[in-house]
Design a protein around this motif. Structure first.
Motif, PDB file in Angstrom:
ATOM      1  N   THR B 199       0.828  -1.221   0.000  1.00  0.00           N
ATOM      2  CA  THR B 199       0.000   0.000   0.000  1.00  0.00           C
ATOM      3  C   THR B 199       0.854   1.260   0.000  1.00  0.00           C
ATOM      4  O   THR B 199       1.806   1.378   0.776  1.00  0.00           O
ATOM      5  N   LEU B 200       0.500   2.165  -0.924  1.00  0.00           N
ATOM      6  CA  LEU B 200       1.147   3.484  -0.950  1.00  0.00           C
ATOM      7  C   LEU B 200       0.052   4.507  -0.674  1.00  0.00           C
ATOM      8  O   LEU B 200      -0.955   4.565  -1.392  1.00  0.00           O
ATOM      9  N   ILE B 201       0.271   5.278   0.392  1.00  0.00           N
ATOM     10  CA  ILE B 201      -0.799   6.193   0.798  1.00  0.00           C
ATOM     11  C   ILE B 201      -0.246   7.616   0.906  1.00  0.00           C
ATOM     12  O   ILE B 201       0.872   7.816   1.379  1.00  0.00           O
ATOM     13  N   VAL B 202      -1.033   8.560   0.409  1.00  0.00           N
ATOM     14  CA  VAL B 202      -0.665   9.977   0.553  1.00  0.00           C
ATOM     15  C   VAL B 202      -1.557  10.559   1.630  1.00  0.00           C
ATOM     16  O   VAL B 202      -2.785  10.378   1.581  1.00  0.00           O
ATOM     17  N   THR B 203      -0.977  11.191   2.620  1.00  0.00           N
ATOM     18  CA  THR B 203      -1.801  11.814   3.657  1.00  0.00           C
ATOM     19  C   THR B 203      -1.095  13.046   4.222  1.00  0.00           C
ATOM     20  O   THR B 203       0.126  13.162   4.158  1.00  0.00           O
ATOM     21  N   HIS B 204      -1.905  13.958   4.712  1.00  0.00           N
ATOM     22  CA  HIS B 204      -1.311  15.098   5.419  1.00  0.00           C
ATOM     23  C   HIS B 204      -1.760  15.068   6.873  1.00  0.00           C
ATOM     24  O   HIS B 204      -1.487  15.960   7.646  1.00  0.00           O
ATOM     25  N   ASP B 205      -2.482  13.984   7.214  1.00  0.00           N
ATOM     26  CA  ASP B 205      -3.040  13.863   8.553  1.00  0.00           C
ATOM     27  C   ASP B 205      -2.075  13.055   9.433  1.00  0.00           C
ATOM     28  O   ASP B 205      -1.912  11.843   9.264  1.00  0.00           O
ATOM     29  N   GLU B 206      -1.456  13.731  10.363  1.00  0.00           N
ATOM     30  CA  GLU B 206      -0.430  13.060  11.191  1.00  0.00           C
ATOM     31  C   GLU B 206      -1.002  11.939  12.048  1.00  0.00           C
ATOM     32  O   GLU B 206      -0.304  11.008  12.418  1.00  0.00           O
ATOM     33  N   GLU B 207      -2.302  12.043  12.346  1.00  0.00           N
ATOM     34  CA  GLU B 207      -2.931  11.005  13.181  1.00  0.00           C
ATOM     35  C   GLU B 207      -2.987   9.659  12.456  1.00  0.00           C
ATOM     36  O   GLU B 207      -3.166   8.618  13.084  1.00  0.00           O
ATOM     37  N   MET B 208      -2.823   9.684  11.145  1.00  0.00           N
ATOM     38  CA  MET B 208      -2.899   8.448  10.373  1.00  0.00           C
ATOM     39  C   MET B 208      -1.542   7.746  10.291  1.00  0.00           C
ATOM     40  O   MET B 208      -1.465   6.577   9.924  1.00  0.00           O
ATOM     41  N   LEU B 209      -0.484   8.484  10.646  1.00  0.00           N
ATOM     42  CA  LEU B 209       0.867   7.943  10.442  1.00  0.00           C
ATOM     43  C   LEU B 209       1.178   6.697  11.277  1.00  0.00           C
ATOM     44  O   LEU B 209       1.908   5.820  10.817  1.00  0.00           O
ATOM     45  N   PRO B 210       0.631   6.564  12.501  1.00  0.00           N
ATOM     46  CA  PRO B 210       0.932   5.341  13.272  1.00  0.00           C
ATOM     47  C   PRO B 210       0.522   4.053  12.547  1.00  0.00           C
ATOM     48  O   PRO B 210       1.025   2.983  12.892  1.00  0.00           O
ATOM     49  N   TYR B 211      -0.372   4.155  11.578  1.00  0.00           N
ATOM     50  CA  TYR B 211      -0.819   2.945  10.878  1.00  0.00           C
ATOM     51  C   TYR B 211       0.158   2.542   9.765  1.00  0.00           C
ATOM     52  O   TYR B 211       0.014   1.476   9.182  1.00  0.00           O
ATOM     53  N   ALA B 212       1.113   3.406   9.445  1.00  0.00           N
ATOM     54  CA  ALA B 212       2.038   3.118   8.339  1.00  0.00           C
ATOM     55  C   ALA B 212       3.295   2.406   8.827  1.00  0.00           C
ATOM     56  O   ALA B 212       3.718   2.584   9.971  1.00  0.00           O
ATOM     57  N   ASP B 213       3.884   1.594   7.949  1.00  0.00           N
ATOM     58  CA  ASP B 213       5.147   0.922   8.286  1.00  0.00           C
ATOM     59  C   ASP B 213       6.322   1.838   7.970  1.00  0.00           C
ATOM     60  O   ASP B 213       7.347   1.797   8.644  1.00  0.00           O
ATOM     61  N   HIS B 214       6.176   2.599   6.867  1.00  0.00           N
ATOM     62  CA  HIS B 214       7.242   3.521   6.483  1.00  0.00           C
ATOM     63  C   HIS B 214       6.632   4.888   6.239  1.00  0.00           C
ATOM     64  O   HIS B 214       5.556   4.983   5.650  1.00  0.00           O
ATOM     65  N   ILE B 215       7.343   5.899   6.660  1.00  0.00           N
ATOM     66  CA  ILE B 215       6.865   7.272   6.417  1.00  0.00           C
ATOM     67  C   ILE B 215       7.929   7.988   5.589  1.00  0.00           C
ATOM     68  O   ILE B 215       9.100   8.051   5.973  1.00  0.00           O
ATOM     69  N   ILE B 216       7.513   8.438   4.423  1.00  0.00           N
ATOM     70  CA  ILE B 216       8.428   9.147   3.512  1.00  0.00           C
ATOM     71  C   ILE B 216       7.990  10.604   3.463  1.00  0.00           C
ATOM     72  O   ILE B 216       6.836  10.893   3.133  1.00  0.00           O
ATOM     73  N   THR B 217       8.869  11.502   3.789  1.00  0.00           N
ATOM     74  CA  THR B 217       8.524  12.926   3.753  1.00  0.00           C
ATOM     75  C   THR B 217       9.077  13.549   2.478  1.00  0.00           C
ATOM     76  O   THR B 217      10.228  13.304   2.103  1.00  0.00           O
TER      77      THR B 217
END
Lengths: 344, 224
Positions: B199-217
């Protein structure tokens, strides 16, 4: 999945509006076509109902049969060569009944032939519309230029010329009324190609009708109305499908994004067009045929099923072209653009 | 295991005579069964990167490698086939087809992906996925009668019913309130694990980040 049908079911009103416009335009076209055919029959049923062949008139008559006088020797030669041919004359005139009421008629006389009514001297065969006017078999009719009397011996169907009922009379009586010695025309049936006859011009049945000024002007106007309606309906198709497609640009984009083929979207649009057009045409065919049956007797209206089907096929083709032209947008839709536009 | 590789991808747009560089050579690998979140300020190029990866627009340079093939070299028809059978999409808006019921939205996706299934098998699969996203009780409803959260759940079900290899989600919670956003993210998380999707997800909502395995800024068209 039949998306086309599912959309029609869900958006009944939108498709009903489109269908009703197609229905109205096609119905109007059928009615105008019926009137055109009716007027054409009323104007020239006598000529239109003849078998395929060629008319001949004097070359110096300037394509006006009234001015044509066929030489008796030429006539005899042709009739000997073609036993099924007939020499004939047509002139507008009047008949007076026992109550001195005047009836406008087209007097027609011919040599012995099974193409026209053969009438004995003093007898007259009339178009059926005169029976509807109150004349009966056995009635005695007169004409100011004719010393004797005409006795009505029969009525025949669909014999009209120049919007007047035809009155078949004997050649001698005709010659007496109009003070002529020669016939105006010769008609030879069954000829694919005209025969070259010295001093005579030849005309196919259609060409002969076009020499009648009132007939060609009338038909030209009516046919123009019919083809304008057909062209307008084509434009309406294109405009309506264009508007519907504009409203659905977002939907098409999303469907493309998830992998729906562009050809599948075109098929969806075409099947909707065919469905709506078919329903609208079936309704207008049924109504116009119904009108054909109940049209008032005095109204010249004639709409054959063949004409209706022919026009319907043209409507379907025009609808298809209109819808396809408007569908070019579908091909241009970028999925990304639709996604960025937000909710549909 | 790496299933998707973005190698030196560039993207520029021409605005009049000015050429604007949106992506400046992005390198990224996506792992099977994991969620990679792209974050960054508006205009950083994250949505552009996602749409290029998803085959919705062409890159100006670089490669997008999926199953050993460079998607930048593929024809439009080949890219469509990949999108139909191997990719799933969740958009910011649900983008459901307004004249199809919930179950028909999913049936359509099965048809588009050309998975060979009988009608009966399709119905069973639709019911199974709707149950998974908690929408089985609304299978006959039209989109107009669904709430925003319900629509997004149906959109997720549509995105995964054909068992895609890659799931692309562009701001999937943007139109939802905080509680529904978390529900949707938890659902994407569970499905990624259960179905082993990348899964590749685009978000600007920081509350969603704990659900991701990798965070790319991302910033100014670059990964930082």
């Amino acid at each position: 999945m039949n998306m086309a049908w599912k959309e029609i079911k869900k958006s009944k009103m939108r498709f009903a509006i489109l269908g009703s416009i197609i229905f109205l335009v096609s119905f109007l076209t059928f009615i105008i076509s019926g009137l055109a055919n009716g007027l054409s029959q009323d104007n020239a049923a006598l000529i239109k109902d003849l078998p395929k062949g060629h008319f001949y008139m004097n070359a110096d008559a300037n394509e006006t049969y009234n001015l044509s006088k066929i030489d008796a020797s030429v006539q005899n030669t042709i009739l000997t060569e073609h036993p099924d041919a007939a020499a004939l004359s047509i002139q507008m005139g009047f008949l007076n009944d026992a109550e001195d009421k005047q009836h406008s008629v087209a007097f027609v006389t011919s040599t012995d032939s099974n193409l026209f009514e053969n009438v004995a001297p003093g007898e007259i065969v009339l178009d059926k519309t005169l029976e509807d006017d109150g004349l009966k078999v056995g009635d005695i009719l007169t004409n100011n230029q004719f010393k004797g009397e005409f006795k009505v011996t029969a009525f025949v169907d669909q014999k009209k010329y120049s919007h007047a009922p035809v009155a078949f009379i004997n050649m001698d009586n005709y010659k007496e009324i109009y003070g002529v010695k020669n016939m105006q025309l010769i008609f030879i049936p069954g000829q694919d190609q005209p025969q070259a006859i010295n001093g005579l011009d030849s005309f196919s049945n259609k060409d002969f009708l076009n020499t009648i000024a009132s007939y060609s002007a009338e038909q030209l106007s009516l046919n123009m109305i019919i083809w304008f309606l057909v062209a307008i309906s084509g434009m309406l198709f294109a405009i309506f499908f264009y508007m519907m497609n504009v409203q659905k640009i977002g939907l098409y984009g999303i469907l493309k994004a998830i992998g729906v083929k562009t050809s599948a979207l075109f098929r969806m649009m075409w099947s909707q067009m065919i469905f709506i057009t078919a329903i609208a045409l079936i309704l207008s065919i049924a109504l116009s045929q119904g009108f054909n049956m109940i049209a008032p007797k005095g109204m010249p209206f004639s709409l054959t099923l063949a004409t209706t089907i022919e026009l319907s096929i043209i409507f379907v083709i025009i609808g298809f072209i209109g819808a396809t032209l408007s569908g070019i947008q579908i091909k241009k839709v970028e999925p990304l653009q639709a996604i960025q536009q937000g909710e549909m | 295991m790496t299933t998707f590789t973005i190698d030196g991808v560039k993207k520029s747009f021409t605005n009049g005579e000015v050429e604007e560089q949106v992506l400046n050579g992005i390198n990224l690998s996506l792992q099977e069964g994991e969620i990679t979140a792209l974050v960054g300020a508006s205009g950083s190029g994250k949505s552009t990167l996602l749409t290029i990866a998803a085959g919705l627009q062409r890159a100006s340079g670089g490669q997008v490698i999926f199953e050993g093939k460079d998607m930048t070299d593929m024809s439009q028809e080949d890219i469509r086939k990949v999108r139909a059978s191997k990719f799933g999409f969740i958009f910011q808006s649900s983008h459901l087809v307004p004249f199809l019921t919930v179950s028909e939205q999913l049936m359509l996706m099965l048809d588009v992906s050309e998975i060979k299934m009988s009608k009966h098998e399709q119905k069973e699969e639709v019911f199974k996925i709707l149950k998974l996203v908690g929408m089985d009780h609304r299978k006959d409803a039209y989109p107009a009668s669904l709430s925003g959260g319900e629509k997004q759940r149906v959109a997720i079900a549509r995105a995964i019913i054909h068992k895609p290899k890659i799931l692309f989600a562009d701001e999937p919670t943007a139109s939802l309130d905080s509680k529904r956003s978390k529900d949707v993210m938890k659902l994407i998380r569970d499905l990624t694990n259960t179905l082993n999707i990348t899964t590749l997800i685009v978000t600007h909502d920081e509350e969603m980040l704990p659900y991701a395995d990798h965070i790319i800024t991302m910033k100014d068209g670059l990964i930082i």
